[in-house]
Design a protein around this motif. Structure first.
Motif, PDB file in Angstrom:
ATOM      1  N   ARG A  32       0.857  -1.197   0.000  1.00  0.00           N
ATOM      2  CA  ARG A  32       0.000   0.000   0.000  1.00  0.00           C
ATOM      3  C   ARG A  32       0.885   1.236   0.000  1.00  0.00           C
ATOM      4  NH1 ARG A  32      -2.035   3.938  -0.558  1.00  0.00           N
ATOM      5  NH2 ARG A  32      -3.783   4.983   0.452  1.00  0.00           N
ATOM      6  N   ARG A  33       1.839   1.269   0.917  1.00  0.00           N
ATOM      7  CA  ARG A  33       2.878   2.294   0.930  1.00  0.00           C
ATOM      8  C   ARG A  33       4.188   1.650   1.325  1.00  0.00           C
ATOM      9  NH1 ARG A  33      -0.414   7.100   3.896  1.00  0.00           N
ATOM     10  NH2 ARG A  33      -1.646   7.717   2.066  1.00  0.00           N
ATOM     11  N   ALA A  34       5.257   2.082   0.685  1.00  0.00           N
ATOM     12  CA  ALA A  34       6.596   1.581   0.988  1.00  0.00           C
ATOM     13  C   ALA A  34       7.479   2.746   1.388  1.00  0.00           C
ATOM     14  CB  ALA A  34       7.191   0.869  -0.211  1.00  0.00           C
ATOM     15  N   CYS A  35       8.196   2.578   2.483  1.00  0.00           N
ATOM     16  CA  CYS A  35       9.075   3.629   3.007  1.00  0.00           C
ATOM     17  C   CYS A  35      10.526   3.168   2.917  1.00  0.00           C
ATOM     18  CB  CYS A  35       8.713   3.939   4.463  1.00  0.00           C
ATOM     19  SG  CYS A  35       9.828   5.093   5.277  1.00  0.00           S
ATOM     20  N   LEU A  36      11.363   3.985   2.294  1.00  0.00           N
ATOM     21  CA  LEU A  36      12.804   3.742   2.241  1.00  0.00           C
ATOM     22  C   LEU A  36      13.485   4.771   3.132  1.00  0.00           C
ATOM     23  CD1 LEU A  36      15.316   2.378   1.056  1.00  0.00           C
ATOM     24  CD2 LEU A  36      15.139   3.909  -0.906  1.00  0.00           C
ATOM     25  N   THR A  37      14.077   4.327   4.237  1.00  0.00           N
ATOM     26  CA  THR A  37      14.658   5.272   5.206  1.00  0.00           C
ATOM     27  C   THR A  37      15.946   5.881   4.695  1.00  0.00           C
ATOM     28  OG1 THR A  37      15.826   3.466   6.335  1.00  0.00           O
ATOM     29  CG2 THR A  37      13.626   4.064   7.169  1.00  0.00           C
ATOM     30  N   ASN A  38      16.837   5.052   4.164  1.00  0.00           N
ATOM     31  CA  ASN A  38      18.116   5.534   3.637  1.00  0.00           C
ATOM     32  C   ASN A  38      18.844   4.376   2.965  1.00  0.00           C
ATOM     33  OD1 ASN A  38      18.942   3.991   5.836  1.00  0.00           O
ATOM     34  ND2 ASN A  38      20.554   5.391   6.423  1.00  0.00           N
ATOM     35  N   ILE A  39      19.935   4.692   2.299  1.00  0.00           N
ATOM     36  CA  ILE A  39      20.795   3.649   1.737  1.00  0.00           C
ATOM     37  C   ILE A  39      22.246   4.038   1.989  1.00  0.00           C
ATOM     38  CG2 ILE A  39      21.580   2.435  -0.316  1.00  0.00           C
ATOM     39  CD1 ILE A  39      18.883   2.748  -1.543  1.00  0.00           C
ATOM     40  N   THR A  40      22.944   3.212   2.738  1.00  0.00           N
ATOM     41  CA  THR A  40      24.389   3.346   2.918  1.00  0.00           C
ATOM     42  C   THR A  40      25.000   1.961   2.680  1.00  0.00           C
ATOM     43  OG1 THR A  40      24.245   2.898   5.305  1.00  0.00           O
ATOM     44  CG2 THR A  40      24.133   5.208   4.613  1.00  0.00           C
ATOM     45  N   PRO A  41      26.294   1.866   2.400  1.00  0.00           N
ATOM     46  CA  PRO A  41      26.901   0.554   2.154  1.00  0.00           C
ATOM     47  C   PRO A  41      26.621  -0.426   3.297  1.00  0.00           C
ATOM     48  CG  PRO A  41      28.426   2.298   1.572  1.00  0.00           C
ATOM     49  CD  PRO A  41      27.256   2.967   2.247  1.00  0.00           C
ATOM     50  N   ASN A  42      26.124  -1.597   2.958  1.00  0.00           N
ATOM     51  CA  ASN A  42      25.731  -2.565   3.984  1.00  0.00           C
ATOM     52  C   ASN A  42      25.660  -3.955   3.347  1.00  0.00           C
ATOM     53  OD1 ASN A  42      24.802  -3.677   6.363  1.00  0.00           O
ATOM     54  ND2 ASN A  42      23.143  -2.219   6.643  1.00  0.00           N
ATOM     55  N   HIS A  43      25.877  -4.975   4.153  1.00  0.00           N
ATOM     56  CA  HIS A  43      25.735  -6.372   3.728  1.00  0.00           C
ATOM     57  C   HIS A  43      26.544  -6.697   2.469  1.00  0.00           C
ATOM     58  CE1 HIS A  43      22.782  -7.226   6.761  1.00  0.00           C
ATOM     59  NE2 HIS A  43      21.960  -6.290   6.320  1.00  0.00           N
ATOM     60  N   LEU A  44      27.689  -6.041   2.318  1.00  0.00           N
ATOM     61  CA  LEU A  44      28.501  -6.306   1.138  1.00  0.00           C
ATOM     62  C   LEU A  44      29.264  -7.619   1.260  1.00  0.00           C
ATOM     63  CD1 LEU A  44      29.785  -2.722   0.280  1.00  0.00           C
ATOM     64  CD2 LEU A  44      27.671  -3.880  -0.387  1.00  0.00           C
ATOM     65  N   ASP A  45      29.157  -8.263   2.410  1.00  0.00           N
ATOM     66  CA  ASP A  45      29.683  -9.611   2.581  1.00  0.00           C
ATOM     67  C   ASP A  45      28.722 -10.655   2.022  1.00  0.00           C
ATOM     68  OD1 ASP A  45      27.847  -8.905   4.561  1.00  0.00           O
ATOM     69  OD2 ASP A  45      28.661 -10.337   6.014  1.00  0.00           O
ATOM     70  N   TRP A  46      27.492 -10.248   1.707  1.00  0.00           N
ATOM     71  CA  TRP A  46      26.462 -11.169   1.194  1.00  0.00           C
ATOM     72  C   TRP A  46      26.087 -10.838  -0.248  1.00  0.00           C
ATOM     73  CZ3 TRP A  46      21.418 -11.284  -0.641  1.00  0.00           C
ATOM     74  CH2 TRP A  46      20.740 -12.505  -0.555  1.00  0.00           C
ATOM     75  N   HIS A  47      25.860  -9.559  -0.524  1.00  0.00           N
ATOM     76  CA  HIS A  47      25.498  -9.150  -1.878  1.00  0.00           C
ATOM     77  C   HIS A  47      26.720  -9.218  -2.798  1.00  0.00           C
ATOM     78  CE1 HIS A  47      21.329  -7.899  -1.362  1.00  0.00           C
ATOM     79  NE2 HIS A  47      21.686  -7.489  -0.158  1.00  0.00           N
ATOM     80  N   THR A  48      26.459  -9.460  -4.061  1.00  0.00           N
ATOM     81  CA  THR A  48      27.557  -9.575  -5.021  1.00  0.00           C
ATOM     82  C   THR A  48      28.179  -8.217  -5.329  1.00  0.00           C
ATOM     83  OG1 THR A  48      25.980  -9.408  -6.861  1.00  0.00           O
ATOM     84  CG2 THR A  48      26.555 -11.620  -6.084  1.00  0.00           C
ATOM     85  N   SER A  49      27.453  -7.131  -5.082  1.00  0.00           N
ATOM     86  CA  SER A  49      27.965  -5.789  -5.327  1.00  0.00           C
ATOM     87  C   SER A  49      27.099  -4.783  -4.579  1.00  0.00           C
ATOM     88  CB  SER A  49      27.946  -5.455  -6.829  1.00  0.00           C
ATOM     89  OG  SER A  49      26.606  -5.376  -7.294  1.00  0.00           O
ATOM     90  N   GLU A  50      27.599  -3.562  -4.462  1.00  0.00           N
ATOM     91  CA  GLU A  50      26.804  -2.505  -3.856  1.00  0.00           C
ATOM     92  C   GLU A  50      25.581  -2.207  -4.711  1.00  0.00           C
ATOM     93  OE1 GLU A  50      27.275   2.074  -2.149  1.00  0.00           O
ATOM     94  OE2 GLU A  50      29.048   0.897  -2.651  1.00  0.00           O
ATOM     95  N   ASP A  51      25.711  -2.311  -6.026  1.00  0.00           N
ATOM     96  CA  ASP A  51      24.570  -2.061  -6.908  1.00  0.00           C
ATOM     97  C   ASP A  51      23.455  -3.072  -6.674  1.00  0.00           C
ATOM     98  OD1 ASP A  51      25.551   0.192  -8.129  1.00  0.00           O
ATOM     99  OD2 ASP A  51      26.397  -0.861  -9.850  1.00  0.00           O
TER     100      ASP A  51
END
Length: 445
Positions: free
Chosen positions: A175-194
């Motif tokens: 219904r509504r989605a809130c994005l608080t912020n984006i800073t580098p995180n979980h880069l040990d799991w994701h293949t890239s920051e992108d």
């Protein structure tokens, strides 16, 4: 594919990972006539698993991904689905699913969602508190509450805190989605920051209405998606309106929160008026706009005392105040916590890294008098803050807390804000915070 009870009957059903979400499914789903398989990268001992799992076949450790012949395999959020064994099983016909996906398939109530690198737990809780003023609302998801088991015909709305892990494979219609912020995180799991950023942004793209913070340098990434609401701690209503078209603007101006240029609530009326909490409240106000009243907002603002383990005062001993902010698992979150402190402190840092840099951790931060570093990433943290503040590295968590207390006799505050996950020593940030609280309690005896 919508999985129903009939899809489970007489079938082989697997569960990869036995965290809370999968344990909840094992308790909730009708599996009496199913063959059940447990899989885990970690070694599982039958005497350490719940008794109701004793009939399950177990593949763990090096054998975790062998002999995958299940009809349906439910995965914990932290399991990457691009592992070759899982992809091969999918090609053979195994359906890959999760607790979250089952919820999305079966839920019919309005869903309000929150994601972000920092602040999502507090924001989601505030949204839930506000909505509960008007309707029965449940908070679910990454905050620690399994999703599918929460479905209840009496519930009129859900608030889901969603991690990048969860969004990497399944994105709900909100219904509504809130994005608080984006800073580098979980880069040990994701293949890239992108990949990490795209997982977060996908939530906005699948929402009826999007709420995001102008201050977080993410506006250029959202494309042509219409914006329902913008929040800002730095820009005024007039500045925002000149740059972006939105239905709602929530800003911080003249020591208060403003809505479309009109004062809504004074900072002095907000019981937790640290900078990060004001930002979280602004996001929650935007996400619940048109559903709750101004009186509801005022009531929550003056009553919400914050989350456990989020800059929580846990004791005072020999004139020293002890604060538990074990939830601070990234450098950016630790910086926000430090900015909220009014007094000098001894900080306890370290744990397991998420693959992000610690180099800017203490830049421009004047409150820290001494850093006690303890954890798997001690050397990395020490190197990053070297020359910025006096520091010491210890091997044992209990000793680190006790030593921090001795050092704080000259400044009066000890802060546990690790800027790292707990997984080197503890199963969760909650367990780390509880251990900190127990050590402080023992000091007082």
């Amino acid at each position: 594919m919508k999985i129903t009870a009939s899809d489970l009957h007489g079938k082989k059903i697997g569960f990869f990972g036995i965290g809370e979400s999968n344990l909840s499914l094992l308790r909730t789903l009708p599996l009496e006539n199913s063959e059940v398989v447990l899989r885990s990268d970690a070694s599982l001992k039958k005497d350490s698993t719940p008794s109701y799992l004793s009939r399950c076949k177990i593949y763990d450790g090096e054998k975790a991904l062998t002999n995958i012949t299940e009809d349906i395999l439910f995965l914990s959020p932290s399991v990457r689905r691009d592992r070759c064994e899982l992809q091969a099983a999918k090609e053979r016909g195994t359906v890959l699913s999760s607790d979250a996906e089952l919820f999305y398939e079966h839920n019919t109530a309005p869903l309000y969602t929150v994601t972000g690198s920092d602040g999502k737990s507090t924001t989601a809780t505030l949204i839930s508190e506000l909505l509960n003023k008007r309707m029965r609302t449940e908070i679910i998801g990454n905050i620690g509450v399994p999703m599918f088991a929460s479905i209840n015909s009496r519930c009129k709305a859900y608030v889901a805190e969603l991690s990048s892990f969860m969004l990497n494979y399944a994105v709900p219609k909100s219904r509504r989605a809130c994005l608080t912020n984006i800073t580098p995180n979980h880069l040990d799991w994701h293949t890239s920051e992108d990949e990490y950023i795209e997982a977060k942004l996908s939530l906005l793209r699948c929402a009826d209405e999007a709420v995001l913070c102008y201050d977080e340098n993410i506006m250029s990434r959202i494309g042509q998606k219409s914006i329902f609401a913008l929040t800002s701690y730095n820009a005024t209503f007039e500045e925002l309106r000149r740059k972006y078209t939105a239905e709602l603007y929530i800003t911080y101006e003249k020591n208060g929160i403003y809505r479309n240029g009109a004062r809504l609530i004074e900072e002095s009326a907000i019981v937790r008026n640290e900078l990060y909490n004001i930002k979280n409240l602004m996001s929650a106000i935007a996400t619940t706009h048109g559903v709750v009243s101004d009186e509801d907002i005022a009531d929550v603002a003056k009553s919400f005392a914050g989350l456990p383990h989020r800059c929580e005062h846990v004791g005072r001993f020999r004139g020293i105040d002890f604060y538990d902010s074990s939830i601070d698992s990234t450098p950016s979150r630790t910086r926000e916590t430090l900015k909220s402190l009014k007094n000098p402190c001894v900080i306890i840092l370290g744990g397991r890294s998420k693959g992000v840099s610690y180099l800017g951790l203490l830049d421009g931060i004047d409150q820290v008098r001494y850093a006690v570093i303890c954890g798997e990433n001690s050397e990395e943290v020490h190197h990053a803050i070297r020359g910025k503040v006096k520091s010491v590295t210890l091997d044992d968590f209990d000793s680190a807390v006790e030593f921090a207390a001795k050092l704080a006799e000259g400044c009066g505050t000890v802060l546990l804000s690790p800027a790292s996950t707990s997984y080197d020593r503890f199963s969760s940030y909650r367990k780390r915070g509880e251990r900190f609280r127990q050590i402080v309690k023992n000091l007082q005896i």
